[in-house]
Design a protein around this motif. Structure first.
Motif, PDB file in Angstrom:
ATOM      1  N   VAL A  77       3.869  92.047  35.836  1.00 37.68           N
ATOM      2  CA  VAL A  77       2.794  92.140  36.829  1.00 37.68           C
ATOM      3  C   VAL A  77       2.051  93.464  36.669  1.00 37.68           C
ATOM      4  CG1 VAL A  77       2.269  92.280  39.286  1.00 37.68           C
ATOM      5  CG2 VAL A  77       3.947  90.616  38.464  1.00 37.68           C
ATOM      6  N   SER A  78       2.797  94.541  36.495  1.00 35.93           N
ATOM      7  CA  SER A  78       2.175  95.861  36.330  1.00 35.93           C
ATOM      8  C   SER A  78       1.274  95.890  35.099  1.00 35.93           C
ATOM      9  CB  SER A  78       3.257  96.932  36.217  1.00 35.93           C
ATOM     10  OG  SER A  78       2.686  98.211  36.039  1.00 35.93           O
ATOM     11  N   ALA A  79       1.752  95.315  33.993  1.00 31.64           N
ATOM     12  CA  ALA A  79       0.947  95.283  32.774  1.00 31.64           C
ATOM     13  C   ALA A  79      -0.299  94.434  32.972  1.00 31.64           C
ATOM     14  CB  ALA A  79       1.781  94.744  31.617  1.00 31.64           C
ATOM     15  N   ALA A  80      -0.158  93.289  33.649  1.00 32.69           N
ATOM     16  CA  ALA A  80      -1.296  92.398  33.884  1.00 32.69           C
ATOM     17  C   ALA A  80      -2.371  93.087  34.723  1.00 32.69           C
ATOM     18  CB  ALA A  80      -0.824  91.115  34.569  1.00 32.69           C
ATOM     19  N   VAL A  81      -1.949  93.787  35.764  1.00 27.89           N
ATOM     20  CA  VAL A  81      -2.908  94.526  36.593  1.00 27.89           C
ATOM     21  C   VAL A  81      -3.577  95.621  35.780  1.00 27.89           C
ATOM     22  CG1 VAL A  81      -3.193  95.980  38.632  1.00 27.89           C
ATOM     23  CG2 VAL A  81      -1.660  94.000  38.725  1.00 27.89           C
ATOM     24  N   GLY A  82      -2.796  96.290  34.956  1.00 27.42           N
ATOM     25  CA  GLY A  82      -3.354  97.338  34.101  1.00 27.42           C
ATOM     26  C   GLY A  82      -4.395  96.798  33.144  1.00 27.42           C
ATOM     27  N   PHE A  83      -4.130  95.643  32.544  1.00 25.57           N
ATOM     28  CA  PHE A  83      -5.106  95.022  31.652  1.00 25.57           C
ATOM     29  C   PHE A  83      -6.396  94.692  32.409  1.00 25.57           C
ATOM     30  CE2 PHE A  83      -1.355  93.222  29.065  1.00 25.57           C
ATOM     31  CZ  PHE A  83      -1.345  94.348  28.260  1.00 25.57           C
ATOM     32  N   TRP A  84      -6.251  94.190  33.614  1.00 23.09           N
ATOM     33  CA  TRP A  84      -7.419  93.818  34.418  1.00 23.09           C
ATOM     34  C   TRP A  84      -8.279  95.040  34.720  1.00 23.09           C
ATOM     35  CZ3 TRP A  84      -8.535  94.887  39.741  1.00 23.09           C
ATOM     36  CH2 TRP A  84      -9.639  94.191  40.241  1.00 23.09           C
ATOM     37  N   VAL A  85      -7.644  96.142  35.085  1.00 23.97           N
ATOM     38  CA  VAL A  85      -8.379  97.373  35.388  1.00 23.97           C
ATOM     39  C   VAL A  85      -9.067  97.904  34.138  1.00 23.97           C
ATOM     40  CG1 VAL A  85      -8.168  99.767  36.155  1.00 23.97           C
ATOM     41  CG2 VAL A  85      -6.870  97.963  37.317  1.00 23.97           C
ATOM     42  N   LEU A  86      -8.357  97.920  33.023  1.00 22.10           N
ATOM     43  CA  LEU A  86      -8.942  98.426  31.781  1.00 22.10           C
ATOM     44  C   LEU A  86     -10.118  97.561  31.330  1.00 22.10           C
ATOM     45  CD1 LEU A  86      -5.780  99.436  29.699  1.00 22.10           C
ATOM     46  CD2 LEU A  86      -7.443 100.948  30.796  1.00 22.10           C
ATOM     47  N   ARG A  87      -9.998  96.277  31.519  1.00 20.44           N
ATOM     48  CA  ARG A  87     -11.094  95.389  31.133  1.00 20.44           C
ATOM     49  C   ARG A  87     -12.348  95.672  31.958  1.00 20.44           C
ATOM     50  NH1 ARG A  87     -13.696  90.578  31.780  1.00 20.44           N
ATOM     51  NH2 ARG A  87     -13.944  89.305  29.909  1.00 20.44           N
ATOM     52  N   ARG A  88     -12.164  95.984  33.228  1.00 24.53           N
ATOM     53  CA  ARG A  88     -13.307  96.302  34.082  1.00 24.53           C
ATOM     54  C   ARG A  88     -13.975  97.608  33.654  1.00 24.53           C
ATOM     55  NH1 ARG A  88     -12.453  95.941  40.362  1.00 24.53           N
ATOM     56  NH2 ARG A  88     -14.708  96.343  40.150  1.00 24.53           N
ATOM     57  N   HIS A  89     -13.158  98.559  33.167  1.00 25.15           N
ATOM     58  CA  HIS A  89     -13.711  99.874  32.807  1.00 25.15           C
ATOM     59  C   HIS A  89     -14.194  99.944  31.355  1.00 25.15           C
ATOM     60  CE1 HIS A  89     -11.823 101.164  36.562  1.00 25.15           C
ATOM     61  NE2 HIS A  89     -12.535 102.272  36.468  1.00 25.15           N
ATOM     62  N   LEU A  90     -13.522  99.214  30.460  1.00 25.55           N
ATOM     63  CA  LEU A  90     -13.825  99.359  29.036  1.00 25.55           C
ATOM     64  C   LEU A  90     -14.414  98.120  28.391  1.00 25.55           C
ATOM     65  CD1 LEU A  90     -10.576 101.251  27.929  1.00 25.55           C
ATOM     66  CD2 LEU A  90     -12.791 102.242  28.545  1.00 25.55           C
TER      67      LEU A  90
END
Length: 232
Positions: free
Chosen positions: A129-142
């Motif tokens: 779950v932590s990795a999935a949320v991290g991917f989502w945040v990074l996708r929004r920024h990068l």
């Protein structure tokens, strides 16, 4: 450095490389540890009883898979720190801890026979779950992270790795039916030799099949070795 210069494309390349290249070792290693956990536990915990090593093997078989989402979480954290988003790393750590805690509480309510498996599964879920949320945040920024292509790499590694590990487990059971029952240093030596040979086969077969399936990261990971061999 790329993040400090605002080079998002280079950051994405580093992130993509960090997702794929370690998988060449991590995935076959995890499959090996998970499937052959009884032999690994009885070999390296040679001073414990067989009942104790069996309990250890149950936990090892589940918790080994935590290495994959944990490595993703660590990689995401590196990107967050590079972009001075330390607050995001802290929040994700809170997510991981919270889910793991809930998982532990639930596991304690279950039948004692499956408590250990449930605890391990809760830890794995927390990092997923932590990795999935991290991917989502990074996708929004990068922007897009190329996770679909990365998923194909992991799938091309996971399938042959699991099949090979299962085959090795069956072969060891047939060729060395008493492996793991001998306690003490003698058991460590015998088990260590068998597992070392099995580990080499695990890597060789997994890499061979994955290479045929188009996983280019295998040749990249082996470049330092092949260069030295060519020089000789």
């Amino acid at each position: 450095e790329a993040a400090s210069h605002g080079d998002s494309r280079q950051v994405l390349r580093y992130h993509d490389q960090g997702m794929r290249l370690p998988a060449v070792i991590i995935v076959p290693g995890i499959a090996f540890m998970s499937v052959l956990a009884p032999y690994i536990a009885s070999t390296f915990f040679f001073n414990n009883t067989l009942e104790e090593t069996s309990a250890i093997a149950v936990v090892l078989a589940v918790i080994a898979w935590m290495a994959i989402p944990m490595s993703w979480t660590y990689l995401n954290d590196r990107v967050f720190y590079a972009h001075q988003m330390t607050w995001m790393s802290f929040r994700l750590q809170c997510v991981t801890t919270g889910i793991a805690t809930v998982g532990a509480v639930v596991a304690l309510q279950l039948d004692p026979a499956i408590t250990a498996r449930a605890l391990g599964a809760g830890q794995v879920l927390a990092f997923c779950v932590s990795a999935a949320v991290g991917f989502w945040v990074l996708r929004r920024h990068l922007g897009p992270l190329g996770l679909r292509a990365t998923a194909r790499v992991y799938l091309s590694l996971v399938v042959p790795a699991i099949v090979t590990a299962v085959g090795l487990s069956i072969a060891i059971g047939q060729l060395f039916p008493d492996l793991g029952e001998t306690r003490g240093v003698a058991g460590l030596v015998a088990g260590g030799l068998v597992l070392a040979g099995a580990g080499i086969i695990q890597l060789g077969v997994t890499w061979g099949v994955a290479g045929l399936l188009g996983v280019r990261e295998i040749s990249t990971a082996l470049q330092p070795v092949t260069r030295r061999l060519r020089r000789r």
